[in-house]
Design a protein around this motif. Structure first.
Motif, short mmCIF file in Angstrom:
data_model
loop_
_atom_site.label_atom_id
_atom_site.label_comp_id
_atom_site.label_asym_id
_atom_site.label_seq_id
_atom_site.Cartn_x
_atom_site.Cartn_y
_atom_site.Cartn_z
N UNK A 102 -14.47 -7.94 39.06
CA UNK A 102 -13.15 -8.28 38.52
C UNK A 102 -12.04 -7.50 39.25
N UNK A 103 -11.95 -7.62 40.57
CA UNK A 103 -10.95 -6.85 41.32
C UNK A 103 -9.53 -7.38 41.10
N UNK A 104 -8.56 -6.47 41.06
CA UNK A 104 -7.15 -6.83 40.92
C UNK A 104 -6.29 -5.89 41.78
N UNK A 105 -5.09 -6.36 42.09
CA UNK A 105 -4.07 -5.53 42.75
C UNK A 105 -2.75 -5.74 42.02
N UNK A 106 -1.76 -4.96 42.38
CA UNK A 106 -0.38 -5.26 42.00
C UNK A 106 0.00 -6.54 42.73
N UNK A 107 0.13 -7.64 42.00
CA UNK A 107 0.28 -8.94 42.64
C UNK A 107 1.63 -9.15 43.30
N UNK A 108 2.54 -8.21 43.14
CA UNK A 108 3.76 -8.25 43.93
C UNK A 108 3.46 -8.05 45.41
N UNK A 109 2.27 -7.48 45.69
CA UNK A 109 1.86 -7.19 47.07
C UNK A 109 0.72 -8.09 47.54
N UNK A 110 0.38 -9.12 46.78
CA UNK A 110 -0.75 -9.98 47.14
C UNK A 110 -0.52 -10.61 48.52
N UNK A 111 -1.52 -10.53 49.37
CA UNK A 111 -1.41 -11.07 50.72
C UNK A 111 -0.83 -10.10 51.72
N UNK A 112 -0.43 -8.92 51.25
CA UNK A 112 0.08 -7.87 52.11
C UNK A 112 -0.86 -6.67 52.03
N UNK A 113 -0.70 -5.75 52.98
CA UNK A 113 -1.56 -4.58 53.03
C UNK A 113 -1.29 -3.68 51.83
N UNK A 114 -2.23 -3.64 50.90
CA UNK A 114 -2.07 -2.85 49.69
C UNK A 114 -2.78 -1.51 49.84
N UNK A 115 -2.13 -0.47 49.34
CA UNK A 115 -2.78 0.84 49.35
C UNK A 115 -3.80 0.96 48.23
N UNK A 116 -3.51 0.30 47.09
CA UNK A 116 -4.34 0.48 45.90
C UNK A 116 -5.01 -0.82 45.47
N UNK A 117 -6.17 -0.66 44.88
CA UNK A 117 -6.88 -1.78 44.27
C UNK A 117 -7.61 -1.28 43.04
N UNK A 118 -7.96 -2.21 42.14
CA UNK A 118 -8.57 -1.84 40.86
C UNK A 118 -9.76 -2.76 40.59
N UNK A 119 -10.86 -2.17 40.15
CA UNK A 119 -12.02 -2.97 39.76
C UNK A 119 -12.58 -2.42 38.45
N UNK A 120 -13.50 -3.17 37.87
CA UNK A 120 -14.18 -2.75 36.64
C UNK A 120 -15.61 -2.36 36.98
N UNK A 121 -16.00 -1.15 36.57
CA UNK A 121 -17.32 -0.62 36.94
C UNK A 121 -18.43 -1.30 36.15
N UNK A 122 -19.43 -1.78 36.85
CA UNK A 122 -20.56 -2.48 36.25
C UNK A 122 -21.65 -1.50 35.86
N UNK A 123 -22.27 -1.75 34.72
CA UNK A 123 -23.46 -1.01 34.32
C UNK A 123 -24.69 -1.82 34.72
N UNK A 124 -25.83 -1.18 34.98
CA UNK A 124 -27.04 -1.91 35.41
C UNK A 124 -27.78 -2.52 34.23
N UNK A 125 -27.11 -3.42 33.53
CA UNK A 125 -27.72 -4.12 32.40
C UNK A 125 -28.08 -5.53 32.80
N UNK A 126 -28.84 -6.19 31.95
CA UNK A 126 -29.21 -7.58 32.21
C UNK A 126 -28.07 -8.54 31.93
N UNK A 127 -27.00 -8.03 31.32
CA UNK A 127 -25.77 -8.81 31.16
C UNK A 127 -24.63 -7.95 31.69
#
Length: 469
Positions: free
Chosen positions: A340-365
């Motif tokens: 589920x990666x995201x950025x500040x969408x004001x910068x979408x398509x441009x070189x972004x310094x920051x990005x954000x994701x959600x950490x997955x746990x090793x579960x079956x779901x």
């Protein structure tokens, strides 16, 4: 609603909820920032009549959960997206379509129908609920009422991806639609800033593939022809028609935004699957793509098969495609699985310094127990831990102002829904995006459980009443 046991997507916080509510003056722990005013809306599946044997997380009818924030106070509402499929099932009192995993046998309900359950996008003063196999549904904000299917005055002739891209600089929206059976297998469209569908062009693919996402830069559109293929001949042999073919390379097509299939360039890389891209940008002769890469996928890791979960764990990667030499460089950016990666969408398509994701746990779901902030300038990351027994979803970046801020690219907040499996409550977390490792700025306690879902968007308060019909 009766929820049957034995299917992980019908248990715990994956289980659907019955009630559609509107509740004002929600309890707030902490203090909502005074300049955070608008509405977070998140889409996700909420089945009416799920099958214990064949229900998959992808199958449920779309339900929107919204939290409207104004002057430090918060209001919650949730509504089913009243698609034609939802109306049919509601009237019949039973399931009317088969699930994502249901085998094609005589006597099964009809194939899946448009559930509008995956994402939402705000563009052209309209809120659209999305599902990649059909047309969008227009939604009235802020009560989240379904208006109707939306086809751009009849100009929409393809399916509509769940992940359109809006260029903040031009206001244009790019989307695609794919087909597994009918030619062309892929069609690409551009919508003007005002919301007019400008053009749709076919893109040549040798076989139908599951293409969930794509990416844009300031001048290019990037398609991902990955080897999760759909072949009818396999079904005729009693094999799964949708299958990851590990011996076929991944192909990335780079197309100038306003051109057609004659101008696309294809680049090859090792076989993989990518569900979601974080961003892409241009760097000299190169186009750079950052996305969550899986080494392969069975789609069964998302269906509760623990033995298959490794195939469906995604790790952040970077690709460099050299438009001058044709070279491709692929490199991992992290060894922590996330999605589920995201950025500040004001910068979408441009070189972004920051990005954000959600950490997955090793579960079956898929369960997410933290939010990761990446700093690509320093090759570092920070993690906000949600806490024991607390799981969230996608983190939506909300900029401090509707215009690019002098405070920098990370000047804003990360918002995510969280469920506490011990306390049995759902809440909306508001994090300071500049300092995500500290305690939340505010926690908004929600009046009912919000099931785990998919993708959301933020609508500024000034746009909540600015709705096109």
């Amino acid at each position: 609603m009766v929820v049957l046991a034995g299917n992980p997507y019908l248990e715990g916080n994956f289980a659907p909820v019955d009630l559609e509510l509107t509740v004002d003056n929600l309890q707030v722990i902490g203090e909502i920032p005074p300049d955070l005013n608008g509405m977070l809306i998140r889409n996700g599946p909420n089945p009416l009549f799920p099958s214990q044997a064949w229900y998959h997380w992808f199958d449920g009818h779309g339900m929107l959960h919204g939290v409207e924030i104004s002057n430090g106070k918060a209001k919650y509402c949730n509504r089913y997206i009243q698609t034609e499929g939802w109306k049919s099932e509601k009237a019949a009192g039973r399931a009317m379509s088969s699930g994502f995993l249901a085998p094609p046998q005589q006597g099964n309900p009809s194939p899946p129908v448009n559930t509008a359950n995956t994402a939402v996008v705000w563009h052209g003063d309209r809120l659209l609920a999305l599902w990649e196999g059909g047309e969008p549904y227009q939604i009235e904000v802020s009560e989240l009422k379904t208006v109707s299917p939306y086809t751009y005055g009849g100009d929409l002739k393809s399916a509509f991806t769940a992940h359109p891209k809006v260029d903040f600089a031009t206001g244009e929206m790019m989307f695609f639609g794919y087909s597994w059976v009918d030619l062309p297998y892929l069609q690409y469209s551009v919508v003007s800033h005002e919301g007019k569908l400008l053009r749709t062009v076919p893109i040549d693919l040798p076989v139908g593939v599951m293409m969930h996402d794509f990416a844009i830069t300031a001048h290019y559109t990037i398609f991902m022809n990955l080897p999760l293929t759909f072949r009818l001949e396999r079904a005729q042999q009693g094999k799964p028609p949708l299958l990851f073919e590990k011996d076929i390379p991944s192909r990335f097509g780079i197309l100038p935004r306003h051109r057609d299939n004659s101008s696309i360039r294809w680049f090859e890389a090792p076989a993989c699957y990518i569900a979601h891209t974080l961003n892409a940008y241009e760097d000299g002769d190169e186009v750079v793509l950052i996305a969550c890469r899986m080494p392969s996928t069975t789609m069964l890791g998302l269906a509760g098969r623990a033995q298959e979960i490794h195939s469906d764990l995604a790790f952040l990667h970077k690709w460099r495609f050299n438009l001058k030499t044709g070279a491709v460089i692929e490199e991992p950016l992290d060894d922590i699985p996330s999605e589920f990666p995201r950025v500040n969408e004001q910068y979408l398509g441009r070189n972004t310094r920051y990005g954000y994701t959600s950490r997955l746990t090793p579960n079956s779901v898929p369960l997410f127990d933290g939010l990761i902030k990446y700093d690509f300038a320093t090759n570092s990351s920070q993690i906000h831990e949600l806490g024991q027994g607390r799981y969230g979803g996608e983190g939506v970046f909300v900029p401090r102002t509707p215009h690019i801020s002098q405070g920098g690219e990370d000047d804003g907040w990360l918002l995510t829904f969280v469920y506490d499996e011990v306390a049995k409550i759902s809440e909306l977390l508001i994090l300071n995006a500049k300092e995500i490792v500290v305690e939340p700025v505010a926690r908004i306690i929600l009046p009912q459980r919000v099931p785990y879902g998919f993708h959301g968007t933020w609508i500024e308060q000034t746009n909540l009443k600015s709705v096109a019909i």
